[in-house]
Motif scaffolding. Sequence first.
Motif, short mmCIF file in Angstrom:
data_model
loop_
_atom_site.label_atom_id
_atom_site.label_comp_id
_atom_site.label_asym_id
_atom_site.label_seq_id
_atom_site.Cartn_x
_atom_site.Cartn_y
_atom_site.Cartn_z
N LEU A 117 -15.60 11.77 78.73
CA LEU A 117 -16.41 12.90 79.20
C LEU A 117 -17.35 12.38 80.28
O LEU A 117 -18.47 11.94 80.01
N ARG A 130 -17.99 12.66 84.83
CA ARG A 130 -17.60 13.20 86.13
C ARG A 130 -16.65 12.21 86.82
O ARG A 130 -16.70 11.00 86.54
N CYS A 171 -12.22 14.46 81.22
CA CYS A 171 -12.73 15.83 81.29
C CYS A 171 -14.20 15.82 81.72
O CYS A 171 -14.92 14.85 81.50
N TRP A 172 -14.60 16.91 82.33
CA TRP A 172 -15.99 17.11 82.76
C TRP A 172 -16.14 18.53 83.28
O TRP A 172 -15.23 19.02 83.95
N PRO A 173 -17.20 19.23 82.98
CA PRO A 173 -18.35 18.83 82.17
C PRO A 173 -18.23 19.21 80.69
O PRO A 173 -19.16 18.96 79.92
N GLU A 174 -17.11 19.82 80.30
CA GLU A 174 -16.96 20.26 78.91
C GLU A 174 -15.78 19.56 78.25
O GLU A 174 -14.83 19.15 78.90
N PHE A 202 -18.73 9.01 76.56
CA PHE A 202 -19.50 10.08 77.19
C PHE A 202 -20.56 9.50 78.13
O PHE A 202 -21.11 8.43 77.89
N GLY A 240 -25.23 13.51 80.82
CA GLY A 240 -24.80 14.23 79.63
C GLY A 240 -25.89 15.15 79.09
O GLY A 240 -27.07 14.99 79.37
N GLU A 286 -25.25 20.39 74.91
CA GLU A 286 -24.28 21.48 74.83
C GLU A 286 -22.84 21.05 75.10
O GLU A 286 -21.91 21.81 74.90
N GLN A 287 -22.66 19.82 75.55
CA GLN A 287 -21.30 19.34 75.78
C GLN A 287 -20.53 19.10 74.49
O GLN A 287 -19.32 19.06 74.49
#
Length: 202
Positions: free
Chosen positions: A18, A20, A42-45, A58, A63, A66-67
């Motif tokens: 997780l 960017r 993956c990013w941002p979720e 992560f 970060g 809420e992720q």
Amino acid sequence: MKRKVRIANLGGARAYILHRPHPTVQALERQLRAIGLEVVQCWPELPAEAIAADFLFFDVDQGFDEQFPWRPGESPMPMIALIGSEAPGRIEWSLEAGAHAQLLKPVGDGGAYSALLIARLAFEARQSLSAQIADLRRRLDERQTVVRAVTLLAARGKDEAAAYDQLRQMAMAWQVNFEDAARRVVASHDRQENGNDRRDLG
């Protein structure tokens, strides 16, 4: 006696990163694939299927709570923090999020394997401790239920020893364990109390 550390076979495990898009992610992915892991970026979720991941890396720098679709510190997999800025607030956030290990950025050609092993061992230790705490709480609740059941039976004119023996005989007659018998006595009393309350209110 010291507990022997079990070195896990990581081949075939799935890791989510997780973070960017960044050269750090590319370097980390190369290491993980060399170890034998499947890698998903993956990013941002996090996608819904990430809940079944074996590991989660992560980004600590950007970060946010809420992720993660779970409460802080309750991840279903080992979490490894990717740390670039060692600002105290960011380190504190990563610990509160539940990081089990860390890797400093920029990620080079090493470090991922040891981070994976440390994270898995820390995760398993935390799970074991949580299970022990849950078991102790359950046993304490059961003990309190037994004490309450004995007190209720003793209130009918028996001494404590006779009430305890009566509860044991109830358990045998109902073919349940001692704690289940205590729960039945307490539940029966509570139903009667609630029934009396409703009649009084009526």
